[in-house]
Design a protein around this motif. Structure first.
Motif, PDB file in Angstrom:
ATOM      1  N   UNK A   1      -9.591  -8.923  -0.143  1.00  0.00           N
ATOM      2  CA  UNK A   1     -10.738  -9.787   0.126  1.00  0.00           C
ATOM      3  C   UNK A   1     -11.493 -10.125  -1.159  1.00  0.00           C
TER       4      UNK A   1
ATOM      5  N   UNK B   1     -14.851  -3.900   7.882  1.00  0.00           N
ATOM      6  CA  UNK B   1     -14.788  -4.239   6.453  1.00  0.00           C
ATOM      7  C   UNK B   1     -14.917  -5.755   6.259  1.00  0.00           C
TER       8      UNK B   1
ATOM      9  N   UNK C   1     -13.143   3.615  -1.546  1.00  0.00           N
ATOM     10  CA  UNK C   1     -13.618   3.287  -0.209  1.00  0.00           C
ATOM     11  C   UNK C   1     -13.875   4.580   0.566  1.00  0.00           C
ATOM     12  N   UNK C   2     -15.010   4.657   1.270  1.00  0.00           N
ATOM     13  CA  UNK C   2     -15.335   5.898   2.004  1.00  0.00           C
ATOM     14  C   UNK C   2     -14.565   6.012   3.311  1.00  0.00           C
ATOM     15  N   UNK C   3     -13.470   5.245   3.449  1.00  0.00           N
ATOM     16  CA  UNK C   3     -12.785   5.173   4.732  1.00  0.00           C
ATOM     17  C   UNK C   3     -12.263   6.536   5.185  1.00  0.00           C
TER      18      UNK C   3
ATOM     19  N   UNK D   1     -10.809  -2.105   9.875  1.00  0.00           N
ATOM     20  CA  UNK D   1     -10.553  -3.353   9.120  1.00  0.00           C
ATOM     21  C   UNK D   1     -11.539  -4.453   9.507  1.00  0.00           C
TER      22      UNK D   1
ATOM     23  N   UNK E   1      -4.402   3.203   8.824  1.00  0.00           N
ATOM     24  CA  UNK E   1      -5.690   2.492   8.850  1.00  0.00           C
ATOM     25  C   UNK E   1      -6.311   2.447   7.458  1.00  0.00           C
TER      26      UNK E   1
ATOM     27  N   UNK F   1      -4.573  -0.011   5.395  1.00  0.00           N
ATOM     28  CA  UNK F   1      -4.884  -1.365   5.835  1.00  0.00           C
ATOM     29  C   UNK F   1      -6.251  -1.793   5.314  1.00  0.00           C
ATOM     30  N   UNK F   2      -7.220  -0.884   5.480  1.00  0.00           N
ATOM     31  CA  UNK F   2      -8.574  -1.201   5.039  1.00  0.00           C
ATOM     32  C   UNK F   2      -8.633  -1.404   3.533  1.00  0.00           C
TER      33      UNK F   2
ATOM     34  N   UNK G   1      -7.075  -4.541   2.600  1.00  0.00           N
ATOM     35  CA  UNK G   1      -7.859  -5.693   2.991  1.00  0.00           C
ATOM     36  C   UNK G   1      -9.064  -5.905   2.083  1.00  0.00           C
TER      37      UNK G   1
ATOM     38  N   UNK H   1     -25.278   5.855   4.668  1.00  0.00           N
ATOM     39  CA  UNK H   1     -24.861   7.172   5.177  1.00  0.00           C
ATOM     40  C   UNK H   1     -26.084   7.807   5.818  1.00  0.00           C
TER      41      UNK H   1
END
Lengths: 103, 855
Positions: B55, A48, B3-5, A45, B44, B47-48, B51, A60
């Motif tokens: 944002x 980000x 998202x690549x999370x 987080x 996580x 959350x990301x 966010x 990447x």
């Protein structure tokens, strides 16, 4: 880990070279001689947020372990931001030491 | 966007496992460790995702909300600044258009700079008196090498009217200009139809050229009028041409005729209009004319004064006259007002910028460059200026129409004023100035780098440069306001004095009209008989209380008969070349009671004052006082007037014949003992004006159907007309003064309002610490009022200088009138004080808790 310092630490680590999330966490721990334990879960987080502020950018690339990983590096604004964060940190340290007085 | 999370998490997890495996853990132990360090990967990821989505959304919402809030907070100021600018631009563009039409735009004459009016001037007794020319002098002027062409026209059109009978309508009197052949050659204009005068017309069959309005009104704009005959004063004239509509010279001329050649050098009643040869300057023409006049003295010493000189006026100045000064004054005032509006708008923009300092500082810290910030302000300023110019210009267009309708009709060419290209260019120039004034504040703040440091400092830190600029704004606005107010008030006081002036004509309802006798009846004996018969019949009518005739009615304009006079008791020791002049009038009995001029001593003229009886004279009070000053009684004194000795039989009150503001001595002689004709009828009665006029027309028809009346007006109408320019002018100035006062109040109000907003926290602390409300308020407004006072001093000095320069527009008041100055200074100070007090008082009355916690 002191609250509000994670951003500063991440940026500082990235000022040397680009790194992926795992490497960032490891480097913080190693450089603090394991005094600072990074909550690996809160790292992403934070990254980000930094990315959204335009302080870091991502790409990447292949990791040292030969896997595809997402790498973070500092932008020009991010480099400037280190100074801001450092000043803020110094003021906080000074304030605390004034309160505590000489040992 | 995905998202690549997820992949990142997988990678991180794998790395942690690899790390532990390398350290010798079992696969199970390694995975347990990785789970522990990383925590729930699903959590996580969520959350990301939350966010980043939050944002992005937040950024947009924040900007939008910010813009809205900013508009909510500052939109009023923004709108106010724009409307203030629009008002200033509208007024100044409108005034500019009027000045442009009347003063700046070229006349319809060819190479107008070469065309000049020529008079004589005599500098005796230290008083410049302007002298007129006689017909034989035409040849003298034409002999001049510097002159291309020259023509003579009457010094005044009055008395030259012609009764036109076109065969179908009632006879009508028309303003006419007898001239010498070359008038239109001098002006460089040609008839729209037919031909110009030529040398063969002189002394030949009578010819006439019509003006465009007369051609349209009395000849139905028929194209076949050229070559036709028409009757003027009962004499047949051939119409040889029609002038185009733009030719109105001298102003008001409806017909042009040829002057009858005359050899009498003493008959001075004309003025010359001359075209100088190319390359001959006004000064060169003047000295050439002066040489001509000096030669005249040598050739005809019995006619001309040794001290005579030449006056040469450009034709444009001659036509514009005093309206030029009036219009320039109004334009100047409107420009001052515009400047004040720019200052106001600039001030509002500055205040707004200072109030937005935090916003700007945040953006700076987020990486916005100075250029971007500056760009944002530039766009805002430019939008305000352009919007104000558009609104202001349409306002100006409406205002021009209003002003043209409202303006006195004797201002030449004012009806040509419109919002044309030049006026729009002027408006565009103003827009640039106003945009710059709007941007000055933000620019100063950016330059001194206020924004970079102000994020941490919060609102408590003011901007020194901004404050200084605000003080400069307050200073200049106070100066401008005082200047406009003082000028406006001086004109207003002048106008009031003018209104109060006793003109000496108590009977405002008395009807007056031009009745210059034409045709065969115009020789003195026939004219006297005609008037005697007309007055006898009118006086018999029950609705007429009194009727009389006069040479020139009151306030017909700044023209009149000047008569030299000398007292008998001075004979022998008085320099015969010293001139004393008085206004000369020829009147019939009953004149004074008809117009309401009081008879103070002696008697009025009566039927016994005949051609063969002793020559008599009535004088005005001021002249009688001059006689008394020598220890003599006025009645019975003998004066020489126009070469004849006359005995004073009466003294009447002073009267103002030329202008309300011009006092002169008056001499009255009875009509039966004077050569100059009675040209005006005055009539007082119990019936309405319309009925009296009908009675005059009826009576006239009975006596002589070929005569016509013109220019009917009551004495109060004549007076109103005389004061029309002053009234127009003073109204404009008062309009500007009110505008300037409002702007100044708004300016001070916004400065104080902004400053208390910026210092809200400081105020709260002081209040919490027990500072009194009164002390706080005093502290706030003291600074602003200091600059107001300084500005007032500057404004008073400027007004004094301007007032002295425009002193001939003032009447019965000095430019340095202490009451006006003190009054304006006090008024502006109280307005500014009130404007400062209100926001300061409100701020100092706040709840300190709310402000301390709120920030």
């Amino acid at each position: 880990m002191l609250p509000g310092t994670l951003n500063m630490l991440i940026l500082q680590v990235l000022s040397r070279k680009k790194a992926n999330g795992y490497e960032i966490a490891k480097m913080i721990e190693e450089r603090s001689e394991d005094a600072l334990q990074v909550d690996h879960g809160s790292l992403y987080p934070a990254l980000r947020r930094l990315e959204a502020n335009g302080w870091v950018e991502t790409e990447w690339a292949m990791s040292a372990t030969n896997r595809n990983a997402r790498y973070y590096s500092l932008t020009a604004a991010g480099r400037k931001q280190i100074g801001v964060e450092r000043n803020r940190w110094r003021e906080a340290v000074l304030a605390v030491s004034r309160v505590m007085g000489p040992a | 966007m995905k998202d690549p999370i997820h992949e990142e998490m997988e990678f991180h997890f794998a790395e942690l496992v690899r790390e532990r495996l390398a350290a010798g853990d079992s696969a199970l132990e390694a995975e347990g460790y990785a789970h522990q360090r990383l925590g729930s990967r699903i959590r996580i990821q969520e959350e990301v995702r939350d966010q980043s989505a939050f944002h992005r959304l937040e950024t947009i919402v924040r900007h939008a909300r910010f813009a809205l809030r900013s508009f909510g907070h500052h939109g009023g100021a923004y709108l106010l600044a724009t409307s203030i600018l629009a008002l200033g631009i509208g007024l100044s563009v409108a005034m500019f258009s009027l000045v442009h039409a009347v003063v700046l735009s070229p006349l319809p004459f060819l190479a107008q700079d070469q065309v000049h009016m020529v008079w004589k001037m005599d500098a005796q007794v230290g008083e410049r008196t302007v002298g007129e020319l006689a017909y034989p002098e035409l040849a003298d002027l034409q002999a001049n090498a510097e002159v291309d062409s020259v023509a003579l026209i009457p010094a005044a059109l009055y008395g030259n009217g012609r009764v036109l009978q076109n065969g179908t309508d009632e006879p009508v009197q028309i303003e006419s200009c007898p001239t010498s052949v070359d008038l239109f050659k001098v002006l460089g204009v040609a008839p729209a139809m037919g031909r110009d005068f030529n040398a063969r017309d002189v002394g030949g069959a009578p010819v006439v050229i019509l003006s465009d309005p007369v051609w349209r009104r009395h000849f139905a704009a028929r194209r076949d009028v050229v070559g036709q005959m028409t009757r003027l004063n009962g004499v047949g004239h051939t119409i040889i041409g029609v002038m185009p509509p733009e030719v109105d010279f001298p102003k008001g001329a409806g017909l042009w005729l040829l002057l009858r050649p005359d050899t009498n050098r003493g008959m001075t009643w004309l003025q010359a209009v001359a075209r100088a040869r190319p390359e001959v300057s006004q000064e060169a023409l003047r000295s050439a004319m002066e040489k001509t006049f000096r030669t005249q003295v040598i050739d005809h010493p019995e006619v001309y004064s040794r001290t005579q000189g030449a006056v040469v006026t450009p034709v444009a100045d001659f036509l514009t006259g005093s309206s030029k000064a009036h219009l320039y004054l109004s334009l100047g005032a409107s420009l001052l007002l515009l400047l004040s509006a720019c200052v106001s708008a600039g001030n509002l923009f500055l205040s707004r910028t200072m109030a937005r300092k935090r916003e700007v500082a945040t953006r700076v810290s987020l990486g916005a460059s100075r250029g971007q910030i500056w760009g944002q302000f530039a766009v805002e300023g430019a939008i305000a200026a352009v919007a104000a110019t558009l609104v202001g210009s349409s306002f100006a267009a409406a205002l021009i129409r209003l002003l043209v309708r409202w303006a006195p009709s004797d201002i030449p060419r004012i009806d040509m004023a419109r919002l044309d290209f030049t006026a729009l260019a002027f408006a565009a120039g103003i827009a640039v100035v106003s945009a710059m004034s709007c941007l000055m504040g933000p620019l100063v703040l950016l330059q001194e780098g206020t924004f970079e440091g102000s994020l941490r400092g919060g609102r408590a830190v003011g901007s020194r440069g901004g404050r200084r600029l605000q003080n400069a704004f307050v200073f200049s606005q106070a100066a401008l306001t005082v200047t406009i107010l003082v000028l406006g008030l001086l004109l207003f006081v002048s106008y009031q004095a003018m209104e109060r002036t006793d003109t000496g004509f108590a009977h405002g309802e008395t009807l007056t009209m031009n009745l210059a006798v034409k045709g065969q009846k115009s020789d003195p004996a026939a004219r006297r008989l005609f008037y005697a018969e007309l007055l006898r019949r009118l006086r018999l009518a029950p609705e007429v209380s009194s009727a009389a005739a006069v040479l020139l009615r009151p306030m017909e304009g700044p023209i009149g008969w000047d008569s030299e006079y000398s007292f008998e008791f001075e004979a022998g020791y008085r320099d015969p070349h010293l001139l004393t002049k008085a206004n000369f009038e020829v009147v019939t009995p009953q004149y004074f009671e008809t117009v309401g001029t009081a008879l103070l001593e002696g008697r009025d003229f009566n039927e016994q004052d005949r051609e063969d009886s002793p020559a008599v004279l009535i004088i005005s009070r001021s002249l009688a006082q001059r006689i008394r000053a020598t220890g003599r009684e006025p009645l019975g004194q003998r004066l020489r007037v126009f070469g004849a000795w006359r005995t004073v039989v009466g003294v009447v009150a002073d009267a103002r014949y030329r202008r309300v503001v011009q006092a002169m001595d008056d001499l009255y002689v009875p009509d039966r003992q004077a050569t100059p004709p009675t040209n005006y009828l005055v009539l007082r009665g119990t019936a309405p004006t319309g009925d009296l006029l009908a009675l005059v027309r009826r009576t006239l028809k009975e006596i002589d159907p070929n005569q016509a009346i013109a220019g009917e007006a009551t004495l109060s109408e004549l007076r109103r007309r005389n004061q029309a320019r002053s009234r127009f002018n003073v109204s404009l100035m008062l309009l500007f003064a009110v505008g300037a006062t409002l702007l100044a109040a708004a300016g001070v109000h916004s400065v104080i309002g902004e400053s208390v907003a910026v210092r809200a926290r400081e105020i709260a602390v002081k209040l919490a610490l027990g500072a009194g409300r009164r002390r706080l308020v005093g502290e706030f407004i003291r600074g602003a009022l200091l600059y107001v006072t300084l500005g007032e001093v500057a404004g008073l000095i400027a007004a004094l200088l301007l007032g002295t320069a425009a002193a001939d527009l003032l009447y019965a008041v000095a430019p340095s009138d202490p009451l006006v100055m003190a009054g304006v200074a006090l008024f502006v100070l109280s307005v500014a004080g009130l404007a400062a007090f209100v926001p300061a008082w409100i701020a100092a009355g706040q709840d300190p808790q709310a402000n301390l916690q709120g920030d």
